[in-house]
Design an enzyme around this catalytic site. Structure first.
Site, PDB file in Angstrom:
ATOM      1  N   THR A   1       0.824  -1.211   0.000  1.00  0.00           N
ATOM      2  CA  THR A   1       0.000   0.000   0.000  1.00  0.00           C
ATOM      3  C   THR A   1       0.865   1.272   0.000  1.00  0.00           C
ATOM      4  O   THR A   1       0.556   2.228  -0.697  1.00  0.00           O
ATOM      5  CB  THR A   1      -0.872   0.012   1.263  1.00  0.00           C
ATOM      6  OG1 THR A   1      -0.053  -0.432   2.347  1.00  0.00           O
ATOM      7  CG2 THR A   1      -2.059  -0.889   1.117  1.00  0.00           C
TER       8      THR A   1
ATOM      9  N   PHE B   1      -7.381   4.541   5.279  1.00  0.00           N
ATOM     10  CA  PHE B   1      -6.788   3.594   6.231  1.00  0.00           C
ATOM     11  C   PHE B   1      -7.859   2.752   6.927  1.00  0.00           C
ATOM     12  O   PHE B   1      -7.603   2.167   7.983  1.00  0.00           O
ATOM     13  CB  PHE B   1      -5.944   4.336   7.265  1.00  0.00           C
ATOM     14  CG  PHE B   1      -4.681   4.933   6.691  1.00  0.00           C
ATOM     15  CD1 PHE B   1      -3.575   4.137   6.404  1.00  0.00           C
ATOM     16  CD2 PHE B   1      -4.604   6.286   6.417  1.00  0.00           C
ATOM     17  CE1 PHE B   1      -2.417   4.680   5.868  1.00  0.00           C
ATOM     18  CE2 PHE B   1      -3.435   6.852   5.871  1.00  0.00           C
ATOM     19  CZ  PHE B   1      -2.342   6.042   5.596  1.00  0.00           C
TER      20      PHE B   1
ATOM     21  N   CYS C   1      -6.255   0.555   9.955  1.00  0.00           N
ATOM     22  CA  CYS C   1      -4.856   0.199   9.702  1.00  0.00           C
ATOM     23  C   CYS C   1      -3.981   0.440  10.933  1.00  0.00           C
ATOM     24  O   CYS C   1      -3.854   1.567  11.405  1.00  0.00           O
ATOM     25  CB  CYS C   1      -4.346   1.035   8.538  1.00  0.00           C
ATOM     26  SG  CYS C   1      -2.639   0.644   8.138  1.00  0.00           S
TER      27      CYS C   1
HETATM   28  C1  HEM Z   1      -5.472  -2.578   7.789  1.00  0.00           C
HETATM   29  C2  HEM Z   1      -4.693   0.722   4.317  1.00  0.00           C
HETATM   30  C3  HEM Z   1       0.046   0.750   5.422  1.00  0.00           C
HETATM   31  C4  HEM Z   1      -0.654  -3.068   8.300  1.00  0.00           C
HETATM   32  C5  HEM Z   1      -5.661  -1.665   6.782  1.00  0.00           C
HETATM   33  C6  HEM Z   1      -6.951  -1.292   6.241  1.00  0.00           C
HETATM   34  C7  HEM Z   1      -6.727  -0.384   5.267  1.00  0.00           C
HETATM   35  C8  HEM Z   1      -5.302  -0.162   5.191  1.00  0.00           C
HETATM   36  C9  HEM Z   1      -7.766   0.283   4.391  1.00  0.00           C
HETATM   37  C10 HEM Z   1      -8.306  -1.839   6.688  1.00  0.00           C
HETATM   38  C11 HEM Z   1      -8.749  -2.935   5.747  1.00  0.00           C
HETATM   39  C12 HEM Z   1     -10.128  -3.465   6.013  1.00  0.00           C
HETATM   40  O1  HEM Z   1     -10.970  -2.822   6.644  1.00  0.00           O
HETATM   41  O2  HEM Z   1     -10.387  -4.572   5.515  1.00  0.00           O
HETATM   42  C13 HEM Z   1      -3.343   1.029   4.344  1.00  0.00           C
HETATM   43  C14 HEM Z   1      -2.726   2.057   3.543  1.00  0.00           C
HETATM   44  C15 HEM Z   1      -1.389   2.078   3.862  1.00  0.00           C
HETATM   45  C16 HEM Z   1      -1.168   1.042   4.842  1.00  0.00           C
HETATM   46  C17 HEM Z   1      -3.456   2.944   2.544  1.00  0.00           C
HETATM   47  C18 HEM Z   1      -0.277   2.946   3.346  1.00  0.00           C
HETATM   48  C19 HEM Z   1      -0.446   4.044   2.678  1.00  0.00           C
HETATM   49  C20 HEM Z   1       0.279  -0.269   6.307  1.00  0.00           C
HETATM   50  C21 HEM Z   1       1.545  -0.585   6.910  1.00  0.00           C
HETATM   51  C22 HEM Z   1       1.354  -1.671   7.706  1.00  0.00           C
HETATM   52  C23 HEM Z   1      -0.048  -2.027   7.627  1.00  0.00           C
HETATM   53  C24 HEM Z   1       2.846   0.180   6.648  1.00  0.00           C
HETATM   54  C25 HEM Z   1       2.337  -2.413   8.573  1.00  0.00           C
HETATM   55  C26 HEM Z   1       3.469  -1.945   8.984  1.00  0.00           C
HETATM   56  C27 HEM Z   1      -2.020  -3.256   8.383  1.00  0.00           C
HETATM   57  C28 HEM Z   1      -2.638  -4.294   9.214  1.00  0.00           C
HETATM   58  C29 HEM Z   1      -4.022  -4.143   9.086  1.00  0.00           C
HETATM   59  C30 HEM Z   1      -4.231  -3.025   8.174  1.00  0.00           C
HETATM   60  C31 HEM Z   1      -1.903  -5.337  10.051  1.00  0.00           C
HETATM   61  C32 HEM Z   1      -5.103  -4.981   9.763  1.00  0.00           C
HETATM   62  C33 HEM Z   1      -5.503  -4.305  11.074  1.00  0.00           C
HETATM   63  C34 HEM Z   1      -6.530  -5.118  11.864  1.00  0.00           C
HETATM   64  O3  HEM Z   1      -7.550  -5.515  11.311  1.00  0.00           O
HETATM   65  O4  HEM Z   1      -6.278  -5.314  13.051  1.00  0.00           O
HETATM   66  N1  HEM Z   1      -4.667  -0.953   6.130  1.00  0.00           N
HETATM   67  N2  HEM Z   1      -2.369   0.428   5.104  1.00  0.00           N
HETATM   68  N3  HEM Z   1      -0.669  -1.146   6.777  1.00  0.00           N
HETATM   69  N4  HEM Z   1      -3.004  -2.515   7.786  1.00  0.00           N
HETATM   70 FE1  HEM Z   1      -2.688  -0.986   6.534  1.00  0.00          FE
END
Ligand code: HEM
Length: 460
Positions: free
Chosen positions: A269, A397, A404
């Site tokens: 992402t 996010f 996120c």
């Molecule tokens: C969850 C976007 C960067 C780890 C999410 C979700 C979104 C998202 C939309 C929720 C998804 C859902 O509802 O199904 C983004 C964007 C990023 C980014 C746009 C960068 C611009 C990162 C980074 C990491 C990360 C750098 C780790 C170092 C996670 C994890 C979840 C998550 C582990 C699941 C959280 C949970 O349900 O407990 N992200 N993300 N993401 N993201 Fe990101």
């Protein structure tokens, strides 16, 4: 009386599968929303789901008392690789999500992320060094180099593991296996199970890709076991941490799943975001100039320091606006906790109905962002514009308890990379007539987007 939810005409067995572009289904959804409105229903073999494309509905669905994250379709297939890792965990149901969430949250605090500044700077400098050495004639594949950056950053900061991607001509085999795994997970969700089962070589390749992904995970874990490290990186936090509530540790299978989750979610992402930002800046020279001026004025030629992070308002506005127009994760799934209706009784929606929020479309809703909603205009995010936007209008996010966890990580990493490269280079498009074309797996990125970087006079 409720109103029936429109659905495009279906064909026997396949339902609406044929109506979605095989490569970039997002664009089909944008067209379907124009034709059928803010909510429509699609039928896939054995499943049906609603697709939401307006801010009003996105906001209504962002109520954790009524809705929860739904892991279904492509995300359910992704579980073949990452199981009950944080992103794909089914909650309520999978206890490991709560354990991992509580154990890992402190590792993503502002203080912890600030502590990663030097490692992030190290990798961003390697990117700049590569572009300096290759010179202005080199055609930079922006998505590939931002992938190197984001992938090396997550492995170094989270796992103290160096991939050295900038010293390899090809991307790490993990990247191709991951792209193919995510794409095939999406394809499997669209096919009847028996069809996938008959596609022997595709299925074999799918499981081989998962093996490639897991072999990097296992290599990182076994290296840590052979060479223990006295550092509170994410890997040690998972290996040694105890849940403050239950005092339990994470099972090793869950640590593997989460490590793979971080390897994928932690770079795919962020690299997409950086590539989109580069595209929007090059297509909007005024914005590029304003950002360049801000960096020159506030930081100039000196190396940036941790205190520079979150201090440049125009840079933040550029990032927010790019994530509004091009959220790298363009969909999220949700479902009602009980039978309910949407829009004050207009549409009936039963408990456990799969609902896909088209975040890409919702964040372009002219009712929120005005008639120029499709345009890149960072100024709309300035002077309180971002804060004044209606609730839930900006959700790149995600939302609520399943939002996120890596947001502060990505936010700092992206700022640092952008500051560093704009301090050092002037950029031009390889093809000045390039217009945005998308590549979609579970995430989106600009496709075939190439630039040239010329070191700025006296700035390297
Ligand atoms: C969850 C976007 C960067 C780890 C999410 C979700 C979104 C998202 C939309 C929720 C998804 C859902 O509802 O199904 C983004 C964007 C990023 C980014 C746009 C960068 C611009 C990162 C980074 C990491 C990360 C750098 C780790 C170092 C996670 C994890 C979840 C998550 C582990 C699941 C959280 C949970 O349900 O407990 N992200 N993300 N993401 N993201 Fe990101």
């Amino acid at each position: 009386m409720t109103t029936p939810i429109p659905n495009p005409p279906t064909v026997p067995f396949l339902g609406n599968v044929g109506q979605l572009d095989k490569e970039v289904s997002l664009l089909s959804h944008v067209l379907l929303a124009r034709q059928y409105g803010e909510v429509y229903r699609l039928f896939f073999p054995g499943a049906n789901f609603l697709v939401i494309s307006s801010h009003a509905l996105q906001s209504e669905l962002s109520d954790e008392k009524r809705f929860r994250k739904f892991v279904a379709g492509a995300l359910m297939e992704v579980r073949n690789g990452v199981g009950d890792g944080l992103f794909t965990a089914i909650v309520p149901g999978e206890e490991n999500w709560s354990l991992a969430h509580r154990i890992l949250m402190p590792a993503f605090s502002a203080v912890s992320i600030r502590g990663m500044f030097d490692d992030m700077y190290d990798i961003a400098s390697q990117l700049a060094l590569k572009w300096e050495r290759f010179g202005p004639g080199y055609k930079i594949d922006a998505a590939a180099d931002f992938t190197r950056l984001a992938f090396d950053t997550i492995t170094l900061c989270a796992m103290s593991y160096r991939l050295n991607s900038f010293y390899q001509p090809e991307l790490h085999p993990f990247i191709e296996a991951m792209g193919d795994f995510l794409t095939e997970s999406g394809n499997r969700a669209r096919r009847p199970g028996f069809v996938s089962a008959m596609m022997r070589s595709t299925t074999n390749k799918y499981w081989q890709d998962i093996n490639v992904l897991m072999s990097l995970v296992d290599e990182i874990i076994s290296e840590r076991r052979e060479h223990p490290l006295d550092k509170k990186d994410l890997l040690n936090v998972m290996l040694d941490g105890k849940d403050p509530v239950t005092k339990k540790s994470l099972p090793i299978e869950n640590i593997r799943n989460n490590l793979l989750t971080f390897l994928i979610a932690g770079h795919e992402t962020t690299s997409g975001m950086l590539t989109f930002i580069m595209y929007y800046l090059l297509k909007n020279p005024d914005s590029m100039q304003k950002l360049r001026d801000e960096i020159d004025t506030m930081i100039g030629d000196r190396p940036m320091v941790p205190d520079d992070v979150n201090k440049l308002p125009y840079l933040i506005a550029v990032m927010r606006e790019a994530l509004r127009l091009a959220p790298p994760a363009p969909f999220r799934g949700t479902t009602p906790l009980e039978d309910t209706t949407l829009k004050n009784g207009k549409y009936a929606v039963p408990k456990d109905q799969a609902i896909l929020i088209n975040v890409y479309a919702c964040q372009r809703d002219p009712n929120v962002w005005g008639e120029d909603a499709e345009e890149f205009r960072p100024e709309r995010m300035l002077d309180g514009g971002f804060e004044k936007a209606p609730p839930d209008a900006w959700q790149p996010f995600g939302f609520g308890v399943r939002a996120c966890i890596g947001r502060p990580f990505a936010w700092q990493e992206a700022q640092m990379a952008l500051i560093l490269i704009l301090q050092r280079f002037d950029f031009v498009l390889d093809d000045p007539s390039y217009t945005l074309s998308l590549k979609q797996t579970l995430t989106i990125k600009p496709d075939k987007f190439y630039v040239h970087a010329t070191p700025r006079q006296g700035k390297s």
